[in-house]
Design an enzyme around this catalytic site. Sequence first.
Site, PDB file in Angstrom:
ATOM      1  N   PRO A 108       0.844  -1.209   0.000  1.00 20.63           N
ATOM      2  CA  PRO A 108       0.000   0.000   0.000  1.00 20.63           C
ATOM      3  C   PRO A 108       0.872   1.250   0.000  1.00 20.63           C
ATOM      4  CG  PRO A 108      -0.537  -1.449   1.863  1.00 20.63           C
ATOM      5  CD  PRO A 108       0.704  -1.990   1.224  1.00 20.63           C
ATOM      6  N   GLU A 109       0.657   2.136  -0.941  1.00 17.91           N
ATOM      7  CA  GLU A 109       1.366   3.408  -0.970  1.00 17.91           C
ATOM      8  C   GLU A 109       0.421   4.487  -0.445  1.00 17.91           C
ATOM      9  OE1 GLU A 109       4.427   4.378  -3.091  1.00 17.91           O
ATOM     10  OE2 GLU A 109       4.670   2.639  -4.392  1.00 17.91           O
TER      11      GLU A 109
END
Length: 271
Positions: free
Chosen positions: A2-3
């Site tokens: 997840p960014e």
Amino acid sequence: MPELPEVETTRRGIAPHVVGRRIAQLHVYDSRLRWPVPPDLGTMIAGRTIDGLTRRSKYLLFRIGAGTLLVHLGMTGSLRVFQRPPARRTHDHVDIVLDNGTLLRYHDPRRFGAMLWVAGSPADHPLLASLGPEPFDAAFDADHFWRATRARTAAIKLALMDNGLVVGVGNIYANEALFRAGIRPATAARRVSRPRLARLVDEVRAVLTEAIAKGGSTLRDYVDASGEPGYFQLDYYVYGREGEPCRVCGTAIRHRRLGARASFYCPACQR
Ligand SMILES: [Zn+2]
């Protein structure tokens, strides 16, 4: 992984269902995350109300009274809300039950995430204290970027991914922003002029804004969905496109490693 856009989308997806609700119970099925979930977390938060949910870098901050529940999704973590909770599955490690029966469930196969209690100001917590400005903050501007890079001989891409300079610009978005700004990833940071840094600041914000907007279409995946919330993809200009034609000029996209991360660029569009 997840960014920043996925973390922000998680925040937007779950906030309407948890903010203002009182925490009834906490169930920790496996406390072995990146750091152990504190054994007294249940005592700290049960009976208290979630007053707000904000984000700092890739951390979610649940404000609960004078304290903060700090959550990081690590490599594979996800948080989802259930009105009618399904049976627990493998890798569902923590459940937070709210006063109306809503369940906030933390799922993380690789367990690199974190769930920690911060009694005082979260800004002073060791994980957050040394972080640079948010990409959308006014503090991240050409002047800040220029001053912070004058002594850096390292590549501009590494500077852009340095959390002390600006937070939340992961590998994908660094590659894309540099393409859009016309700057080669390996260029020494101190050789990039102030006007080009100003352009890069704009492109970082633009690419993150587009990714967050794309995430908006997945918000329903965070509530009562089967399967995991997806990681959304933009139509990348360069990321993962080695050997394919540049979408602007047709030149083959090149690849090289910089600081162990994959860098992609167009040799014609980026100088
Ligand atoms: Zn090109």
